[in-house]
Enzyme design. Structure first.
Site, PDB file in Angstrom:
ATOM      1  N   SER A 223       0.866  -1.213  -0.110  1.00 36.71           N
ATOM      2  CA  SER A 223      -0.034   0.117  -0.043  1.00 36.71           C
ATOM      3  C   SER A 223       0.966   1.152   0.104  1.00 36.71           C
ATOM      4  O   SER A 223       1.952   1.598   0.756  1.00 36.71           O
ATOM      5  CB  SER A 223      -0.767   0.008   1.144  1.00 36.71           C
ATOM      6  OG  SER A 223      -0.219  -0.042   2.305  1.00 36.71           O
ATOM      7  N   GLY A 225      -0.257   4.661  -0.091  1.00 38.00           N
ATOM      8  CA  GLY A 225      -1.034   5.719   0.573  1.00 38.00           C
ATOM      9  C   GLY A 225      -1.693   6.148  -0.566  1.00 38.00           C
ATOM     10  O   GLY A 225      -2.604   5.825  -1.292  1.00 38.00           O
ATOM     11  N   ALA A 226      -1.566   7.744  -0.697  1.00 41.74           N
ATOM     12  CA  ALA A 226      -2.174   8.482  -1.747  1.00 41.74           C
ATOM     13  C   ALA A 226      -1.667   8.199  -3.321  1.00 41.74           C
ATOM     14  O   ALA A 226      -2.322   8.332  -4.190  1.00 41.74           O
ATOM     15  CB  ALA A 226      -1.908   9.964  -1.523  1.00 41.74           C
ATOM     16  N   GLY A 228      -1.531   5.018  -4.348  1.00 41.62           N
ATOM     17  CA  GLY A 228      -2.400   3.574  -4.696  1.00 41.62           C
ATOM     18  C   GLY A 228      -1.677   2.628  -4.406  1.00 41.62           C
ATOM     19  O   GLY A 228      -1.277   2.359  -2.964  1.00 41.62           O
ATOM     20  N   ASP A 255      -6.253  -2.294   6.022  1.00 40.33           N
ATOM     21  CA  ASP A 255      -7.000  -3.606   6.392  1.00 40.33           C
ATOM     22  C   ASP A 255      -8.031  -3.674   5.471  1.00 40.33           C
ATOM     23  O   ASP A 255      -8.401  -5.017   4.723  1.00 40.33           O
ATOM     24  CB  ASP A 255      -7.543  -3.476   7.861  1.00 40.33           C
ATOM     25  CG  ASP A 255      -6.408  -3.417   8.699  1.00 40.33           C
ATOM     26  OD1 ASP A 255      -5.149  -3.624   8.583  1.00 40.33           O
ATOM     27  OD2 ASP A 255      -6.753  -2.728   9.946  1.00 40.33           O
TER      28      ASP A 255
END
Length: 318
Positions: A223, A225-226, A228, A255
């Site tokens: 992951s 974050g912003a 993707g 999660d």
């Protein structure tokens, strides 16, 4: 069916305020209490989508009783392992711009017998499972090799072998990686710690995921974050993202992303699309609320195998 294990669950209390003022009285604009813990959140998101799931967790004290009571009405089957101590309570303070401040308790200390009882409960629940997910921090009294041992035990159990995902951090994740789980889901910071170097560009993440796969991990879902998410699996490396949304809370978004990936089949492009749809929907919900099918928009997700390896990363990891 998907089994989750949360070694250190608790209650997540979320308080919404106008602005956090240290040393002053802060008036809450709203609040909620949700079942807490990474594996618990994965089960909540799966259940919201109608996917059968069993949550294995230690349970003790009034917090344990309340946690089970909160999970029962939402379709999560719970396997409780009694412990002497009380589960933890965590507090999240959320400001209107999405700034999130977390206060997490350490949780109970488990005895050797309690740890072994948890392992037996997971193995017992895994008999008909497609996946077993071990997620979150380890409480006091649990050795850093706990997840690695879980991977090994499940690999050697019976004719049916559930695929195993580990979503942890630090030494427990590093030791689990060397045991060869089928899937891990680190964020950028956790992956950087795992490989021992900073990851400033997308190409750095691609190289780090490749290094981890060489250690025996089948699939790595990162992951960003912003920025993707990146998926590195057998024969493919994919980058996906979704348009920005108004952030209400980032708690549990990673999660939800993992739940979406498993709900989407746990492999390939379609699973990555589902993962991003779940994660994007989660940050637009209050507290650690998990998205329902009506919250998801798969059509806005973009996935490509034409990676911009020089792209600088600047999003906050989920």
């Amino acid at each position: 069916m998907i089994v989750t294990l949360t070694p250190n669950p608790g209650l997540d209390r979320t308080v919404e305020i106008e602005r956090l003022r240290r040393g002053e009285v802060n008036r809450a604009l709203g609040g909620r209490v949700d079942p807490g813990g990474k594996g618990v959140n994965v089960s909540r998101a799966l259940a919201a989508g109608g996917i059968a799931t069993v949550a294995v967790l230690p349970s003790g004290g009034p917090e344990g009783a309340q946690l089970s009571a909160l999970l029962a009405p939402i379709g999560v089957q719970v396997v409780q392992v009694p412990i002497a101590g009380s589960l933890r309570s965590n507090i999240t303070v959320v400001e209107p711009d999405g700034t999130t401040t977390k206060l997490n308790e350490s949780g109970p200390e488990l005895s050797t017998d309690e740890v072994r009882a948890i392992e037996r409960a997971v193995v017992g629940a895994a008999g008909n499972a497609a996946w077993v997910v071990g997620a979150g921090s380890l409480p006091r009294g649990v050795d850093a090799g706990f997840y690695a041992e879980l991977v090994s035990v499940l690999r050697d159990t019976g004719d049916h072998r559930a695929r195993v995902c580990i979503d942890g951090s630090g030494l427990p994740l590093a030791r689990a990686v060397d045991a060869g789980p089928d899937l891990i889901k680190p964020n950028t910071e956790e992956l950087a710690e795992l490989v021992g170097r900073p990851l400033r560009r997308l190409g750095d993440v691609v190289d780090a995921a490749a290094d981890v796969r060489k250690r025996g991990v089948d699939t790595v879902l990162v992951s960003l974050g912003a920025d993707g998410a990146l998926l590195a699996g057998p024969g493919e490396v994919l980058h996906g993202w979704a348009p920005p949304v108004r952030v209400r809370s980032t708690v549990g978004a990673g999660d939800a992303m993992l739940a979406g990936f498993l709900a989407g089949g746990g492999r390939g492009r379609s699973a990555l699309v589902a993962a991003l749809a779940y994660g994007t929907a989660a940050v637009g919900l209050p507290g650690s609320a998990m998205p329902r099918p009506s919250d998801l928009d798969l059509d806005v997700v973009v996935v490509t195998d034409e990676l911009d390896l020089d792209r600088a990363l600047g999003g906050t990891p989920t």
